[in-house]
Design a protein around this motif. Structure first.
Motif, PDB file in Angstrom:
ATOM      1  N   ASP A  12       0.848  -1.183   0.000  1.00  0.00           N
ATOM      2  CA  ASP A  12       0.000   0.000   0.000  1.00  0.00           C
ATOM      3  C   ASP A  12       0.888   1.238   0.000  1.00  0.00           C
ATOM      4  O   ASP A  12       2.100   1.161  -0.193  1.00  0.00           O
ATOM      5  CB  ASP A  12      -0.944  -0.021   1.201  1.00  0.00           C
ATOM      6  CG  ASP A  12      -0.198  -0.124   2.529  1.00  0.00           C
ATOM      7  OD1 ASP A  12       1.054  -0.045   2.536  1.00  0.00           O
ATOM      8  OD2 ASP A  12      -0.864  -0.282   3.568  1.00  0.00           O
ATOM      9  N   GLY A  13       0.284   2.398   0.214  1.00  0.00           N
ATOM     10  CA  GLY A  13       1.052   3.633   0.174  1.00  0.00           C
ATOM     11  C   GLY A  13       2.154   3.700   1.203  1.00  0.00           C
ATOM     12  O   GLY A  13       3.260   4.181   0.922  1.00  0.00           O
ATOM     13  N   ASP A  14       1.886   3.211   2.403  1.00  0.00           N
ATOM     14  CA  ASP A  14       2.895   3.248   3.452  1.00  0.00           C
ATOM     15  C   ASP A  14       4.060   2.323   3.129  1.00  0.00           C
ATOM     16  O   ASP A  14       5.232   2.702   3.223  1.00  0.00           O
ATOM     17  CB  ASP A  14       2.262   2.864   4.794  1.00  0.00           C
ATOM     18  CG  ASP A  14       3.196   3.087   5.968  1.00  0.00           C
ATOM     19  OD1 ASP A  14       4.159   3.860   5.830  1.00  0.00           O
ATOM     20  OD2 ASP A  14       2.964   2.487   7.034  1.00  0.00           O
ATOM     21  N   SER A  15       3.740   1.109   2.741  1.00  0.00           N
ATOM     22  CA  SER A  15       4.786   0.140   2.437  1.00  0.00           C
ATOM     23  C   SER A  15       5.624   0.586   1.237  1.00  0.00           C
ATOM     24  O   SER A  15       6.855   0.629   1.296  1.00  0.00           O
ATOM     25  CB  SER A  15       4.152  -1.227   2.156  1.00  0.00           C
ATOM     26  OG  SER A  15       5.139  -2.203   1.916  1.00  0.00           O
ATOM     27  N   LEU A  16       4.964   0.944   0.139  1.00  0.00           N
ATOM     28  CA  LEU A  16       5.685   1.335  -1.076  1.00  0.00           C
ATOM     29  C   LEU A  16       6.443   2.642  -0.877  1.00  0.00           C
ATOM     30  O   LEU A  16       7.616   2.757  -1.262  1.00  0.00           O
ATOM     31  CB  LEU A  16       4.702   1.478  -2.239  1.00  0.00           C
ATOM     32  CG  LEU A  16       5.328   1.818  -3.593  1.00  0.00           C
ATOM     33  CD1 LEU A  16       6.263   0.719  -4.052  1.00  0.00           C
ATOM     34  CD2 LEU A  16       4.237   2.070  -4.630  1.00  0.00           C
ATOM     35  N   GLY A  17       5.792   3.629  -0.270  1.00  0.00           N
ATOM     36  CA  GLY A  17       6.461   4.903  -0.042  1.00  0.00           C
ATOM     37  C   GLY A  17       7.696   4.765   0.831  1.00  0.00           C
ATOM     38  O   GLY A  17       8.736   5.370   0.558  1.00  0.00           O
ATOM     39  N   SER A  18       7.595   3.946   1.875  1.00  0.00           N
ATOM     40  CA  SER A  18       8.736   3.735   2.767  1.00  0.00           C
ATOM     41  C   SER A  18       9.885   3.038   2.038  1.00  0.00           C
ATOM     42  O   SER A  18      11.052   3.393   2.207  1.00  0.00           O
ATOM     43  CB  SER A  18       8.307   2.900   3.977  1.00  0.00           C
ATOM     44  OG  SER A  18       7.350   3.593   4.753  1.00  0.00           O
ATOM     45  N   MET A  19       9.538   2.039   1.212  1.00  0.00           N
ATOM     46  CA  MET A  19      10.573   1.329   0.453  1.00  0.00           C
ATOM     47  C   MET A  19      11.318   2.268  -0.493  1.00  0.00           C
ATOM     48  O   MET A  19      12.556   2.281  -0.543  1.00  0.00           O
ATOM     49  CB  MET A  19       9.944   0.194  -0.351  1.00  0.00           C
ATOM     50  CG  MET A  19       9.592  -1.032   0.428  1.00  0.00           C
ATOM     51  SD  MET A  19       9.219  -2.414  -0.696  1.00  0.00           S
ATOM     52  CE  MET A  19       7.613  -1.936  -1.307  1.00  0.00           C
ATOM     53  N   ILE A  20      10.557   3.027  -1.268  1.00  0.00           N
ATOM     54  CA  ILE A  20      11.168   3.918  -2.256  1.00  0.00           C
ATOM     55  C   ILE A  20      12.035   4.970  -1.575  1.00  0.00           C
ATOM     56  O   ILE A  20      13.160   5.255  -2.007  1.00  0.00           O
ATOM     57  CB  ILE A  20      10.073   4.576  -3.114  1.00  0.00           C
ATOM     58  CG1 ILE A  20       9.479   3.541  -4.070  1.00  0.00           C
ATOM     59  CG2 ILE A  20      10.626   5.768  -3.889  1.00  0.00           C
ATOM     60  CD1 ILE A  20       8.313   4.044  -4.884  1.00  0.00           C
ATOM     61  N   ALA A  21      11.528   5.562  -0.484  1.00  0.00           N
ATOM     62  CA  ALA A  21      12.303   6.576   0.229  1.00  0.00           C
ATOM     63  C   ALA A  21      13.600   5.992   0.772  1.00  0.00           C
ATOM     64  O   ALA A  21      14.674   6.599   0.642  1.00  0.00           O
ATOM     65  CB  ALA A  21      11.460   7.158   1.366  1.00  0.00           C
ATOM     66  N   LEU A  22      13.521   4.810   1.373  1.00  0.00           N
ATOM     67  CA  LEU A  22      14.725   4.181   1.920  1.00  0.00           C
ATOM     68  C   LEU A  22      15.768   3.912   0.849  1.00  0.00           C
ATOM     69  O   LEU A  22      16.960   4.215   1.025  1.00  0.00           O
ATOM     70  CB  LEU A  22      14.359   2.875   2.626  1.00  0.00           C
ATOM     71  CG  LEU A  22      13.937   2.969   4.079  1.00  0.00           C
ATOM     72  CD1 LEU A  22      13.400   1.626   4.568  1.00  0.00           C
ATOM     73  CD2 LEU A  22      15.124   3.404   4.951  1.00  0.00           C
ATOM     74  N   VAL A  23      15.334   3.347  -0.269  1.00  0.00           N
ATOM     75  CA  VAL A  23      16.287   3.009  -1.330  1.00  0.00           C
ATOM     76  C   VAL A  23      16.953   4.261  -1.883  1.00  0.00           C
ATOM     77  O   VAL A  23      18.175   4.282  -2.120  1.00  0.00           O
ATOM     78  CB  VAL A  23      15.582   2.214  -2.449  1.00  0.00           C
ATOM     79  CG1 VAL A  23      16.442   2.152  -3.697  1.00  0.00           C
ATOM     80  CG2 VAL A  23      15.277   0.809  -1.971  1.00  0.00           C
ATOM     81  N   ARG A  24      16.192   5.310  -2.095  1.00  0.00           N
ATOM     82  CA  ARG A  24      16.777   6.550  -2.627  1.00  0.00           C
ATOM     83  C   ARG A  24      17.791   7.136  -1.653  1.00  0.00           C
ATOM     84  O   ARG A  24      18.868   7.593  -2.064  1.00  0.00           O
ATOM     85  CB  ARG A  24      15.686   7.571  -2.930  1.00  0.00           C
ATOM     86  CG  ARG A  24      14.819   7.209  -4.127  1.00  0.00           C
ATOM     87  CD  ARG A  24      13.848   8.324  -4.446  1.00  0.00           C
ATOM     88  NE  ARG A  24      14.530   9.493  -4.981  1.00  0.00           N
ATOM     89  CZ  ARG A  24      14.803   9.692  -6.273  1.00  0.00           C
ATOM     90  NH1 ARG A  24      14.459   8.775  -7.162  1.00  0.00           N
ATOM     91  NH2 ARG A  24      15.395  10.795  -6.674  1.00  0.00           N
ATOM     92  N   MET A  25      17.474   7.120  -0.362  1.00  0.00           N
ATOM     93  CA  MET A  25      18.407   7.690   0.615  1.00  0.00           C
ATOM     94  C   MET A  25      19.624   6.799   0.811  1.00  0.00           C
ATOM     95  O   MET A  25      20.753   7.298   0.927  1.00  0.00           O
ATOM     96  CB  MET A  25      17.671   7.930   1.937  1.00  0.00           C
ATOM     97  CG  MET A  25      16.657   9.065   1.863  1.00  0.00           C
ATOM     98  SD  MET A  25      15.943   9.524   3.473  1.00  0.00           S
ATOM     99  CE  MET A  25      14.889   8.115   3.807  1.00  0.00           C
ATOM    100  N   LEU A  26      19.426   5.492   0.850  1.00  0.00           N
ATOM    101  CA  LEU A  26      20.561   4.578   0.991  1.00  0.00           C
ATOM    102  C   LEU A  26      21.501   4.683  -0.208  1.00  0.00           C
ATOM    103  O   LEU A  26      22.724   4.707  -0.053  1.00  0.00           O
ATOM    104  CB  LEU A  26      20.060   3.142   1.133  1.00  0.00           C
ATOM    105  CG  LEU A  26      19.433   2.761   2.472  1.00  0.00           C
ATOM    106  CD1 LEU A  26      18.679   1.440   2.351  1.00  0.00           C
ATOM    107  CD2 LEU A  26      20.501   2.655   3.558  1.00  0.00           C
TER     108      LEU A  26
END
Length: 327
Positions: A29-43
């Motif tokens: 959902d939005g929380d799961s996908l948004g968190s994944m994308i944000a983490l990958v971009r920052m990492l």
């Protein structure tokens, strides 16, 4: 809740890794996908080789986010090697896509989650049931790590937060949530655009699924309980996906006087399972029902899978609801 020690442990664990796999739960959902994308971009910006994996055909409305095109298809994971597994917004390992579970079992794991039914697991677990969303916790960790956030990261975390708080309307919205949201707004989040994409624009398949769900509406216990359902044939005939039925649970919740809302659905697969989304209003605990069937979630929003057909699942869940109401 002070997570300084947990954050420090997570930083140490990250320091021992080079290649990281990030995953959320099934049908993110939005929380799961948004968190994944944000983490990958920052990492990635911080020097790691980080990848997020998901079923790209089951993303639904949040699929517009920048970074979705970089997601690894689940079927390609067998060819990859990683030395750290990072999962977010998945209350239990069996909520992960089957293709990523072997990585969760074999690799050091770092967890960020906010489900009330989550338990400590893996090398480091950052779990706060009081947090509005996994996205809020990702923001807190990123601020502690002093990672820069661009607009794409801010929008991914914004989507994570608004979808899990009902646009900051649910009672899981805290002062900390709004402080995080304020920080994200400073980074150029396109609030009107995102609101229009997620809440004001629906494909005809989604509209047809809602129409069929409305026709199934049943209200009982003097309007305290309301339920809707979608069978496999509904999804097949409409050619719809679970992501396109994400907000169908709002139909029974809209009944005046409703305290417990249920959404029974069967996605087109080879199992005989029936899935159930549960929403409650005070004083009822949605997890009290979900845990009866091996599920979990939050006090006001939970879910479970009942083995068996639709009729059998309805009988079992209705019995559990009646028992809870008696107490």
């Amino acid at each position: 809740m002070d997570f300084k020690d947990k954050f420090a442990a997570a930083k140490t664990l990250l320091g021992q890794a080079k290649t990281i796999l990030v995953s959320g739960h099934l049908s993110p959902d939005g929380d799961s996908l948004g968190s994944m994308i944000a983490l990958v971009r920052m990492l990635t910006a911080a020097g790691w080789q980080a990848y997020a994996a998901a079923d790209v055909k089951a993303l639904g409305k949040p699929g517009f986010l920048e970074g979705v095109s970089d997601l690894l298809p689940l079927k390609k994971l067998k060819r990859r090697k990683f030395d750290l597994f990072f999962y977010v917004d998945a209350s239990t390992p069996d909520r992960l896509p089957p293709e990523v579970r072997p990585f969760a079992e074999k690799l050091p794991t770092l967890t960020i989650d906010h489900h009330a039914t989550s338990a400590e697991r893996g090398a480091v677990s950052i779990i706060d049931p009081a947090a509005s969303s996994a996205g809020e916790l990702v923001w807190r960790f990123a601020k502690w790590m002093e990672w820069p956030m661009d607009r794409a990261v801010a929008e991914a975390l914004w989507v994570a937060m608004i979808t899990d708080t009902g646009r900051f309307a649910y009672d899981n919205t805290r002062p900390e949530t709004l402080r995080a949201a304020t920080d994200l707004l400073k980074r150029g989040v396109r609030t009107a655009f995102i609101n229009d994409v997620i809440y004001c624009s629906f494909p005809m398949r989604a509209m047809e699924l809602k129409r069929r769900a409305w026709r199934s509406l049943r209200v009982w216990k003097n309007r305290k309980v309301a339920e809707v359902s979608l069978a496999r044939d509904d999804f097949r005939e409409v050619r719809g996906t679970k992501a396109e039925a994400e907000d169908v649970i709002e139909i029974p919740r809209q009944v005046a006087g409703n305290q417990i809302a249920l959404f029974f659905y069967q996605i087109p697969d080879r199992t005989r399972e029936t899935r159930v989304s549960i929403r409650t209003r005070a004083p009822w605990d949605a997890t009290a029902i979900a845990k009866r069937f091996g599920g979990g979630g939050h006090v006001r929003a939970a879910g479970c899978t009942v083995k068996g057909g639709m009729a059998a699942a309805k009988r079992q869940v209705r019995a559990a609801v009646r028992e809870m109401l008696k107490k």
